[in-house]
Design a protein around this motif. Sequence first.
Motif, PDB file in Angstrom:
ATOM      1  N   PHE A  92      -3.800   8.673   1.546  1.00  0.00           N
ATOM      2  CA  PHE A  92      -4.296  10.033   1.701  1.00  0.00           C
ATOM      3  C   PHE A  92      -5.325  10.393   0.631  1.00  0.00           C
ATOM      4  O   PHE A  92      -6.215  11.213   0.878  1.00  0.00           O
ATOM      5  CB  PHE A  92      -3.142  11.029   1.736  1.00  0.00           C
ATOM      6  N   ALA A  93      -5.237   9.782  -0.530  1.00  0.00           N
ATOM      7  CA  ALA A  93      -6.279   9.993  -1.540  1.00  0.00           C
ATOM      8  C   ALA A  93      -7.617   9.478  -1.023  1.00  0.00           C
ATOM      9  O   ALA A  93      -8.666  10.107  -1.227  1.00  0.00           O
ATOM     10  CB  ALA A  93      -5.898   9.291  -2.841  1.00  0.00           C
ATOM     11  N   VAL A 126     -14.005   2.125   8.414  1.00  0.00           N
ATOM     12  CA  VAL A 126     -15.163   1.605   7.673  1.00  0.00           C
ATOM     13  C   VAL A 126     -15.726   2.678   6.749  1.00  0.00           C
ATOM     14  O   VAL A 126     -16.022   2.414   5.576  1.00  0.00           O
ATOM     15  CB  VAL A 126     -16.244   1.102   8.650  1.00  0.00           C
ATOM     16  N   TRP A 127     -15.870   3.884   7.260  1.00  0.00           N
ATOM     17  CA  TRP A 127     -16.407   4.988   6.468  1.00  0.00           C
ATOM     18  C   TRP A 127     -15.576   5.201   5.212  1.00  0.00           C
ATOM     19  O   TRP A 127     -16.096   5.268   4.098  1.00  0.00           O
ATOM     20  CB  TRP A 127     -16.418   6.247   7.332  1.00  0.00           C
ATOM     21  N   THR A 128     -14.262   5.273   5.368  1.00  0.00           N
ATOM     22  CA  THR A 128     -13.373   5.515   4.236  1.00  0.00           C
ATOM     23  C   THR A 128     -13.427   4.354   3.245  1.00  0.00           C
ATOM     24  O   THR A 128     -13.453   4.569   2.018  1.00  0.00           O
ATOM     25  CB  THR A 128     -11.932   5.735   4.729  1.00  0.00           C
ATOM     26  N   ALA A 129     -13.455   3.135   3.748  1.00  0.00           N
ATOM     27  CA  ALA A 129     -13.512   1.961   2.869  1.00  0.00           C
ATOM     28  C   ALA A 129     -14.812   1.932   2.067  1.00  0.00           C
ATOM     29  O   ALA A 129     -14.807   1.637   0.858  1.00  0.00           O
ATOM     30  CB  ALA A 129     -13.359   0.687   3.692  1.00  0.00           C
ATOM     31  N   ALA A 156       0.847  -1.184   0.000  1.00  0.00           N
ATOM     32  CA  ALA A 156       0.000   0.000   0.000  1.00  0.00           C
ATOM     33  C   ALA A 156       0.888   1.240   0.000  1.00  0.00           C
ATOM     34  O   ALA A 156       1.982   1.235   0.561  1.00  0.00           O
ATOM     35  CB  ALA A 156      -0.891  -0.007   1.242  1.00  0.00           C
ATOM     36  N   SER A 157       0.431   2.298  -0.648  1.00  0.00           N
ATOM     37  CA  SER A 157       1.228   3.515  -0.707  1.00  0.00           C
ATOM     38  C   SER A 157       0.591   4.594   0.154  1.00  0.00           C
ATOM     39  O   SER A 157      -0.635   4.624   0.351  1.00  0.00           O
ATOM     40  CB  SER A 157       1.355   4.001  -2.145  1.00  0.00           C
ATOM     41  N   VAL A 158       1.434   5.494   0.655  1.00  0.00           N
ATOM     42  CA  VAL A 158       0.960   6.617   1.451  1.00  0.00           C
ATOM     43  C   VAL A 158       0.060   7.511   0.600  1.00  0.00           C
ATOM     44  O   VAL A 158      -0.967   8.013   1.074  1.00  0.00           O
ATOM     45  CB  VAL A 158       2.149   7.403   2.026  1.00  0.00           C
TER      46      VAL A 158
END
Length: 207
Positions: A8-9, A136-139, A2-4
């Motif tokens: 952040f995106a 969860v929200w972000t996913a 995974a990338s930083v």
Amino acid sequence: MASVDNLFAAIENRISCYSLTNKSPIPDSRIHEIVNSTVKHAPSAFNVQSARAVILLKQDHEKLWGIGDACLKKAMPEPAYLALAPKVQGFKESYGTILFFEDQAALDGLKSKNPGIQHVIPEWSQHSNGMHQFIVWTALELEGLGCNAQHYNFMPDFVDQVRKTWSLPETWELHCQLVFGQPKVGLTRSRERTYLPLEDRVKMFGA
């Protein structure tokens, strides 16, 4: 790996979305998978793993917000209820809700093992639960769902009825209700944000 930048995106993509439908672009099994992965991997103090989650979809989701509407009508003066009732109806017309809890039995066990720090364990518990909600929200946002976080647990009757309706343990303390659904057609998923100066909010020493 995974990338930083990807992380952040995803964080920047997360917004509060209230114009939702009772549809989902992903199968229920994927929603379940996201919540399972979050509860498994999100951090907690001393690895106590006190977070609990309940996924309510379709009829059960609608039942939740029927309870919310009835409790709100009982708890609020009529003008306040009439102002909030359309919002609750909007939640009810969405696809689902994830309830986030903290298990007080697990936290009490942690307190008994660490009496010298038991006064800060409730605060750490809230930190951990907030991280679960955010993940969860972000996913779900990345999967094409819109979400908004609610806190109708300010009404004890609402919490009691939630536990009773879905036969949940008394030790589960409700912290948040994450409402989600496919955004309505034509809804822009981005919005202009304004930010306070970072130099007033972030300090660095020793560099």
